[in-house]
Each structure stands twice: as C-alpha cells, then as structure tokens.
Design a protein around this motif. Sequence first.
Motif, PDB file in Angstrom:
ATOM      1  N   VAL A 103       2.366  -5.099  -7.603  1.00  0.00           N
ATOM      2  CA  VAL A 103       2.232  -3.589  -7.485  1.00  0.00           C
ATOM      3  C   VAL A 103       1.710  -2.980  -8.731  1.00  0.00           C
ATOM      4  N   GLU A 104       1.956  -3.380  -9.893  1.00  0.00           N
ATOM      5  CA  GLU A 104       1.398  -3.098 -11.078  1.00  0.00           C
ATOM      6  C   GLU A 104      -0.078  -3.105 -11.176  1.00  0.00           C
TER       7      GLU A 104
ATOM      8  N   ALA B  46      -1.779  -0.914  -8.759  1.00  0.00           N
ATOM      9  CA  ALA B  46      -1.853   0.537  -9.131  1.00  0.00           C
ATOM     10  C   ALA B  46      -2.972   0.827 -10.391  1.00  0.00           C
TER      11      ALA B  46
ATOM     12  N   GLU C 223       5.098  -3.098  -0.394  1.00  0.00           N
ATOM     13  CA  GLU C 223       5.426  -2.901  -1.851  1.00  0.00           C
ATOM     14  C   GLU C 223       4.418  -2.027  -2.568  1.00  0.00           C
ATOM     15  N   ILE C 224       3.036  -2.524  -2.328  1.00  0.00           N
ATOM     16  CA  ILE C 224       2.121  -1.750  -2.984  1.00  0.00           C
ATOM     17  C   ILE C 224       1.963  -0.246  -2.091  1.00  0.00           C
TER      18      ILE C 224
ATOM     19  N   HIS D 218       4.353   1.507  -0.721  1.00  0.00           N
ATOM     20  CA  HIS D 218       5.598   2.047  -1.095  1.00  0.00           C
ATOM     21  C   HIS D 218       5.427   2.838  -2.525  1.00  0.00           C
ATOM     22  N   PHE D 219       4.917   1.877  -3.502  1.00  0.00           N
ATOM     23  CA  PHE D 219       4.621   2.657  -5.021  1.00  0.00           C
ATOM     24  C   PHE D 219       3.331   3.870  -4.851  1.00  0.00           C
TER      25      PHE D 219
ATOM     26  N   THR E 244       5.437   6.815  -3.355  1.00  0.00           N
ATOM     27  CA  THR E 244       6.576   7.480  -3.717  1.00  0.00           C
ATOM     28  C   THR E 244       6.535   7.136  -5.432  1.00  0.00           C
ATOM     29  N   GLY E 245       5.797   6.324  -5.768  1.00  0.00           N
ATOM     30  CA  GLY E 245       5.801   6.191  -7.242  1.00  0.00           C
ATOM     31  C   GLY E 245       7.026   5.122  -7.813  1.00  0.00           C
ATOM     32  N   THR E 246       7.694   4.789  -6.967  1.00  0.00           N
ATOM     33  CA  THR E 246       8.940   3.951  -7.096  1.00  0.00           C
ATOM     34  C   THR E 246       8.736   2.715  -6.540  1.00  0.00           C
ATOM     35  N   TYR E 247       9.286   1.598  -7.343  1.00  0.00           N
ATOM     36  CA  TYR E 247       9.409   0.163  -6.526  1.00  0.00           C
ATOM     37  C   TYR E 247      10.262  -0.096  -5.430  1.00  0.00           C
TER      38      TYR E 247
END
Length: 330
Positions: A212-213, A216, A242-243, A245-246, A249-252
Amino acid sequence: MSVKIGNNIDLGEFPLLLAPMEDVSDPPFRYVCKKNGADLMYTEFISSEGLIRHAAKSKQKLDIFEYERPIGIQIFGSDIRSMQEATEIATLAKPDLIDINYGCPVKNVACRGAGASLLQDIDKMVAMTKAVIKATHLPVTVKTRLGWDDHTKNIYEVAERLQDIGIQALSIHGRTRAQLYKGQADWSLIKQVKRNPRITIPIFGNGDVDSVEKAAAWRMEYEVDGIMIGRAAIGYPWIFREIKHFFETGTYLEGPTIQERVHNCRIHLHKSIEWKGEKTGIFEMRRHYANYFKGIPNFKEYRMKLVSLLNVIEIDEVLDEISSTFEEVA
C-alpha cells in the motif's frame, strides 16, 4: 477525473491493473483478483503463431467471461502478418481491448524477435502496431519496458511514436530487457514519459509495487494514471482492495483473516477445476498454495499435503483443517 481507454472503457479515477503473467493470469486467478478490486485485467500473453495455427493451448487462453470486464487479450509475435491475423482471431473472442506485448524478456520470446526484442527495432514495432490497429475495431494498448538495455532506454521515443499511430494506453515496466526481473524498477523514466506534453494517452506504471505504501507514494511521485500490479498479487489478491481502501480513506485495511485466505484459495481451486478439468486444475493450483498462506508459522506440513493430493474432496478437507487450526492467526 476518470481514466479512459478509447471512448467506452472508463476505469475510474486511478485504476489498478492486473499485469498479464504467463502461467498465472488465467481465468481462475483473474476471478479472485476481480473480486478483490482489480479494475482492468489481461489474459496471459498469447502467441500469434499459436493462434493462427489453431493451437489448443493458445485458443484456450482466449476464454474470457462477462464478470471480468473490462478485459484485454494480450498477444505477442515477431511476424507482422501473423500479428494482424492473430488480432482478427482475438477480436472474435469479444474482449474490450487488444494489448500488444513488447515487454516480455524471457529468452524463448525475446530471442525469437518477439516481446521486448522489438525495443531494438522501433520501426518494426511501429509497423506491427499499425497492422494490429488496422485489424480490429477495438482499442489497442501496449505493454513494454524502458528499453533493451542501459544503453538503449528509448521509451520516450516509443511512447510518442506509438501514440501517434493510434494506441490508446501504454503500460511501462520500469526495467530494461537486460535486467529481466533483477534489481529495482526505475520509474523516473515513466514519469518523464507522463510529463511529456505530447503524450495524452493514459500511462500506467508497472514493476515492484508490492505494498500500500509504495502504491500511494509512487502515485504521487511518478504522476502515473494508474498502477499495474503483477507478482505481488500472486496468492495475495487482497492487495487491490487494500490499496483502494487507503486511497479512499487514508487508513489501512486489516490483512485477510485465515478464513479469507482459505475461502479465496478454495474459490481459486474450484474455478481452476471448472475451467481446466480436475486433474489439470488440481496440478496447476499447486503453485499458488505457498503464496496464499505465506507468513503463517509451521505451515509446511499442510503445504506438503496440499501439493501431493490428487482429489478435490481431500484438498477441501485439508483447507477446512487449516481454517480451524490457524483460526487465531491473521
């Protein structure tokens, strides 16, 4: 603002693409990736020579399903006439687009004048692409690499020339052919292509996105229109959700539970059997078990069982056992 390929394929604001991978990106694998959020997927690459000779394996790779849309059929070859004929055959399978592979680095493709080999002859690449575009009413896209080696990183020219003759999107793997899959992918040239004021088609980045990191950070740093994910999705289709969602929302999002791992693995297995028959479906699924349950301690005994069994009922029983045994492990 939505990313579009041609007039009819709307991929949303920042699409996540599943990379075409030989012996991986078959319909069963695509099913679990689609369910977990892949926006655009491709078939395994298909030999143009195999298609025009009606080879059973090549023809089977044309199988696509409504739930997969939008879906692209990817073809490769070294002969322009064969590629044109193969495009006509692939078009009859009714995909949403045709993709040309100018990126495969493996010897039996690149050393036969196909795949990444075309990066050494851009004039031929352009002529071949023109022939493919002429042979179909569908949008044509291309997947390629930065160049043949460190001395011939010609992706900037490739992007301009292919856009000029009508391709609708370009996916770029951030390595040269000489690198194969070694070292780190370099996305800086992908960014240069995207920033070229002449380029108006979507540019998708590919190579090493496994978290995800990274997704982003690289979305911001390299300014691509979307990201293509390959090896990181093998046994972990949840990477797409997962990507997403981040981004939303900016959340994991928490990783999959053991029940989710078992559920997806089971669906993949049953789809594999449904598509290929029990014997082949079970055999080809063996390469996926280790990835589905990666990181779970003391799993070796179960993996050995899964790769040795020949009966789907027995495999299902082992999956049930895994679900109950490792219930507390995320």
